[in-house]
Write a protein that holds these residues in place. Structure first.
Motif, PDB file in Angstrom:
ATOM      1  N   GLU A 107       0.889  -1.356   0.053  1.00 38.52           N
ATOM      2  CA  GLU A 107       0.009   0.030  -0.037  1.00 38.52           C
ATOM      3  C   GLU A 107       0.933   1.253  -0.186  1.00 38.52           C
ATOM      4  OE1 GLU A 107      -3.104   0.022  -0.621  1.00 38.52           O
ATOM      5  OE2 GLU A 107      -3.330  -2.296  -0.477  1.00 38.52           O
ATOM      6  N   ILE A 108       1.978   1.129   0.778  1.00 39.30           N
ATOM      7  CA  ILE A 108       2.861   2.315   0.848  1.00 39.30           C
ATOM      8  C   ILE A 108       3.585   2.434  -0.628  1.00 39.30           C
ATOM      9  CG2 ILE A 108       5.058   3.115   1.638  1.00 39.30           C
ATOM     10  CD1 ILE A 108       4.470   1.780   4.322  1.00 39.30           C
ATOM     11  N   SER A 109       3.406   1.475  -1.257  1.00 37.08           N
ATOM     12  CA  SER A 109       4.167   1.747  -2.770  1.00 37.08           C
ATOM     13  C   SER A 109       3.149   2.358  -3.754  1.00 37.08           C
ATOM     14  CB  SER A 109       4.682   0.309  -3.391  1.00 37.08           C
ATOM     15  OG  SER A 109       5.689  -0.464  -2.605  1.00 37.08           O
ATOM     16  N   HIS A 110       1.832   1.988  -3.528  1.00 34.37           N
ATOM     17  CA  HIS A 110       1.003   2.724  -4.282  1.00 34.37           C
ATOM     18  C   HIS A 110       1.110   4.245  -4.000  1.00 34.37           C
ATOM     19  CE1 HIS A 110      -1.431  -0.255  -6.127  1.00 34.37           C
ATOM     20  NE2 HIS A 110      -1.764  -0.939  -5.221  1.00 34.37           N
ATOM     21  N   ILE A 111       1.708   4.592  -2.929  1.00 38.40           N
ATOM     22  CA  ILE A 111       1.566   6.308  -2.338  1.00 38.40           C
ATOM     23  C   ILE A 111       2.785   6.578  -3.273  1.00 38.40           C
ATOM     24  CG2 ILE A 111       2.034   7.747  -0.561  1.00 38.40           C
ATOM     25  CD1 ILE A 111       0.378   6.059   1.360  1.00 38.40           C
ATOM     26  N   ILE A 112       3.808   6.070  -2.878  1.00 44.75           N
ATOM     27  CA  ILE A 112       5.223   6.342  -3.425  1.00 44.75           C
ATOM     28  C   ILE A 112       5.050   6.628  -5.247  1.00 44.75           C
ATOM     29  CG2 ILE A 112       7.740   5.638  -3.895  1.00 44.75           C
ATOM     30  CD1 ILE A 112       7.438   4.377  -1.254  1.00 44.75           C
TER      31      ILE A 112
ATOM     32  N   TYR B 137       1.172  -4.528 -10.512  1.00 43.35           N
ATOM     33  CA  TYR B 137       2.385  -5.187 -10.782  1.00 43.35           C
ATOM     34  C   TYR B 137       3.612  -4.329 -10.161  1.00 43.35           C
ATOM     35  CZ  TYR B 137       0.373  -8.594 -13.714  1.00 43.35           C
ATOM     36  OH  TYR B 137      -0.444  -9.910 -14.105  1.00 43.35           O
ATOM     37  N   GLU B 138       3.516  -3.194 -10.593  1.00 44.50           N
ATOM     38  CA  GLU B 138       4.333  -2.081  -9.924  1.00 44.50           C
ATOM     39  C   GLU B 138       4.614  -2.025  -8.579  1.00 44.50           C
ATOM     40  OE1 GLU B 138       4.144   1.186 -13.789  1.00 44.50           O
ATOM     41  OE2 GLU B 138       3.417   1.576 -11.876  1.00 44.50           O
ATOM     42  N   ALA B 139       3.449  -1.887  -7.831  1.00 44.53           N
ATOM     43  CA  ALA B 139       3.280  -2.192  -6.428  1.00 44.53           C
ATOM     44  C   ALA B 139       3.689  -3.168  -5.642  1.00 44.53           C
ATOM     45  CB  ALA B 139       1.752  -1.725  -5.796  1.00 44.53           C
ATOM     46  N   ASP B 140       3.410  -4.239  -6.397  1.00 39.11           N
ATOM     47  CA  ASP B 140       4.063  -5.492  -5.992  1.00 39.11           C
ATOM     48  C   ASP B 140       5.557  -5.535  -5.984  1.00 39.11           C
ATOM     49  OD1 ASP B 140       1.446  -6.827  -5.412  1.00 39.11           O
ATOM     50  OD2 ASP B 140       1.558  -7.685  -7.529  1.00 39.11           O
TER      51      ASP B 140
ATOM     52  N   HIS C  70      -8.156 -18.297  -9.171  1.00 32.93           N
ATOM     53  CA  HIS C  70      -8.171 -16.847  -9.153  1.00 32.93           C
ATOM     54  C   HIS C  70      -6.898 -16.572  -9.820  1.00 32.93           C
ATOM     55  CE1 HIS C  70     -11.119 -16.635  -6.183  1.00 32.93           C
ATOM     56  NE2 HIS C  70     -10.423 -17.953  -5.672  1.00 32.93           N
ATOM     57  N   PRO C  71      -6.699 -16.871 -10.950  1.00 33.14           N
ATOM     58  CA  PRO C  71      -5.596 -16.289 -11.892  1.00 33.14           C
ATOM     59  C   PRO C  71      -4.950 -14.989 -11.818  1.00 33.14           C
ATOM     60  CG  PRO C  71      -7.617 -16.379 -13.319  1.00 33.14           C
ATOM     61  CD  PRO C  71      -7.871 -16.705 -11.900  1.00 33.14           C
ATOM     62  N   LYS C  72      -5.724 -13.947 -11.579  1.00 36.71           N
ATOM     63  CA  LYS C  72      -5.104 -12.515 -11.356  1.00 36.71           C
ATOM     64  C   LYS C  72      -4.065 -12.584 -10.277  1.00 36.71           C
ATOM     65  CE  LYS C  72      -9.377 -10.934 -10.808  1.00 36.71           C
ATOM     66  NZ  LYS C  72     -10.120  -9.849 -10.701  1.00 36.71           N
ATOM     67  N   THR C  73      -4.295 -13.417  -9.074  1.00 32.26           N
ATOM     68  CA  THR C  73      -3.406 -13.355  -8.019  1.00 32.26           C
ATOM     69  C   THR C  73      -2.074 -14.395  -8.526  1.00 32.26           C
ATOM     70  OG1 THR C  73      -5.115 -13.203  -6.481  1.00 32.26           O
ATOM     71  CG2 THR C  73      -2.939 -14.327  -5.588  1.00 32.26           C
ATOM     72  N   LEU C  74      -2.383 -15.495  -9.092  1.00 38.59           N
ATOM     73  CA  LEU C  74      -1.367 -16.272  -9.517  1.00 38.59           C
ATOM     74  C   LEU C  74      -0.314 -15.768 -10.472  1.00 38.59           C
ATOM     75  CD1 LEU C  74      -2.977 -19.767 -10.164  1.00 38.59           C
ATOM     76  CD2 LEU C  74      -1.214 -19.148  -8.534  1.00 38.59           C
ATOM     77  N   ASN C  75      -1.128 -14.796 -11.278  1.00 38.41           N
ATOM     78  CA  ASN C  75      -0.406 -14.065 -12.097  1.00 38.41           C
ATOM     79  C   ASN C  75       0.568 -12.906 -11.647  1.00 38.41           C
ATOM     80  OD1 ASN C  75      -1.484 -15.137 -14.426  1.00 38.41           O
ATOM     81  ND2 ASN C  75      -2.672 -13.526 -14.816  1.00 38.41           N
ATOM     82  N   ARG C  76       0.056 -12.398 -10.450  1.00 37.35           N
ATOM     83  CA  ARG C  76       0.879 -11.594  -9.812  1.00 37.35           C
ATOM     84  C   ARG C  76       1.969 -12.245  -9.004  1.00 37.35           C
ATOM     85  NH1 ARG C  76      -3.098  -8.342  -5.916  1.00 37.35           N
ATOM     86  NH2 ARG C  76      -1.145  -7.402  -5.074  1.00 37.35           N
ATOM     87  N   ILE C  77       1.633 -13.469  -8.547  1.00 39.46           N
ATOM     88  CA  ILE C  77       2.797 -14.044  -7.886  1.00 39.46           C
ATOM     89  C   ILE C  77       3.799 -14.563  -8.861  1.00 39.46           C
ATOM     90  CG2 ILE C  77       3.127 -16.373  -6.653  1.00 39.46           C
ATOM     91  CD1 ILE C  77       0.682 -16.094  -5.233  1.00 39.46           C
TER      92      ILE C  77
END
Length: 434
Positions: free
Chosen positions: A154-159, A216-219, A300-307
């Motif tokens: 969440e901090i990354s979203h802010i940065i 992806y950027e925030a991850d 839940h492929p969206k989460t798998l894609n992020r991982i």
């Protein structure tokens, strides 16, 4: 948005915690609410000053319009008692944020967080250097390192200023749609269930390539912040798995024999007619599985894609090994949150879910006097609602498409009771639990 409460077995802390955990959550006094609103306005004034340095013209106007409307609703939530001021939680969060800052000087020094009563596992960045943390986050996470992972994200979203960029993208490419979002926020009275910040998060997490790229950027940045702080690397992945898992599981677990035990009263013997279920033969019940595990992530492929993207960028995450031990302090917060679920559901007027959680813990023979007391309280509320023909505000109607079989059975039970039977249950358990 109704709370989806996951009622499952977790590692509960020993009896030495129980006495402390019965101490009620600290809520804001009137003076504290006034002070919080005052500080929030001051922070927002500073935030707008920084925005005016970086943006101008229609871009600035679009960003400020959204935040002005959201902030009005946020102050309403402060005054309604949505937020908590409990040092048992804030001490832990302060420690995690301090640990992240030690090795990550790019984290803004003025980040502020607010603890909500929401029992789901989630946190959200408002974009204006404010973060909301749901109470349920402390219940469903395994340890404080997973909390650090969620906060780093969440901090990354802010940065990365994702909220601002999303607003500008919409005003530049989809102007009419952006106006509709702003108009909706302005017109809709956001209270306890429809929180204003959900509109901001909706902008961040819509189904679009642009917003997926932001995730992806925030991850990626979040993991770097997390890794720099020296946490167990794979717990970052584990936190994503838990977020996905507890976003998809429905209330479950209460067995039919529990109804026979709990509702067989001396003056009102159990009536099997209460267990009759509506006929939904047209639905495929096989999809409602009462068991779940992390393998359910395959749906839940969206989460798998992020991982998978994280693992391709950071090879050290390719292994599933690495698990942090839950500290005593975080374990106490898990237990405190568990024991506070009933009071939070009462605050949110989720009386049906309140009864369900009581049945689950009574089924486990866990702190029976405590949950008998709350069973009486919730049935008293249900009695008043039934008497005034408003029960559908506080107890769900059966929805086979979205409810587990266990929860369908529970809802049928509640709706099968007549007014006198509800009153008898309320009176009995208010006495037994006192």
């Amino acid at each position: 948005m109704r709370i989806i409460l996951v009622l499952c077995s977790v590692l509960f802390i020993s009896a030495i915690v129980s006495a402390q955990s019965h101490y009620p959550l600290d809520t804001l006094s009137l003076d504290q609410k006034k002070q919080m609103c005052k500080e929030y306005k001051e922070r927002y004034t500073d935030f707008k000053t920084r925005l005016k340095i970086k943006y101008n013209g229609s871009d600035l106007k679009s960003i400020l319009k959204l935040y002005d409307d959201v902030n009005k609703e946020f102050e309403k939530d402060i005054n309604s008692g949505e937020y908590l001021s409990d040092k048992r939680y804030t001490t832990e969060v302060d420690k995690v944020i301090a640990d992240l800052r030690k090795k990550n000087p790019q984290i803004p020094g003025d980040i502020k967080y607010y603890l909500t009563r929401d029992l789901s596992l989630n946190a959200a960045s408002l974009g204006n250097h404010n973060i909301l943390i749901n109470l349920g986050t402390f219940y469903y996470l395994d340890n404080e390192q997973q909390l650090a992972a969620i906060l780093a994200h969440e901090i990354s979203h802010i940065i990365l200023e994702h909220t601002h960029k999303t607003i500008l993208m919409k005003t530049g490419n989809m102007k009419d749609e952006a106006k509709a979002h702003i108009s909706e926020i302005k017109q809709e009275g956001c209270g306890k269930s429809e929180k204003a910040w959900s509109k901001v998060k909706q902008l961040l997490y819509e189904q679009s390539n642009y917003n997926r790229s932001q995730e992806y950027e925030a991850d990626s940045l979040g993991y770097q912040l997390y890794k720099n702080a020296g946490y167990v690397k794979n717990e970052y992945i584990n936190s994503l798995k838990l977020l996905d898992l507890y976003d998809s599981i429905k209330p479950m677990g209460v067995k039919e024999e529990t109804y026979h035990t709990v509702f067989n009263l001396p003056a009102q013997p159990f009536n099997q007619e209460w267990m009759k279920m509506e006929n939904f033969n047209g639905y495929d019940y096989s999809k409602y599985k009462e068991k779940f595990n992390l393998d359910s992530l395959s749906h839940h492929p969206k989460t798998l894609n992020r991982i998978n993207k994280l693992r391709s960028e950071f090879p050290e995450l390719s292994s599933d090994t690495g698990k942090a031990v839950c500290s005593i302090e975080f374990g106490k917060l898990q237990e405190l949150t568990r024991i506070s679920q009933a009071s939070c559901l009462e605050y949110d007027e989720e009386y049906g879910l309140g009864v369900y959680i009581c049945l689950l813990y009574l089924q486990k023979n866990q702190e029976t006097d405590y949950y008998k007391h709350w069973l009486g309280e919730f049935f008293d509320k249900i009695y008043e609602a039934r008497k005034h023909y408003t029960l559908n505000r506080y107890v769900d109607r059966v929805d086979p498409k979205n409810h587990s079989l266990s929860y369908q059975q529970f809802l049928n039970f509640i709706w099968n009771l007549n007014l006198k039977e509800i009153k008898n249950i309320a009176d009995y358990y208010k006495t037994k639990g006192s």
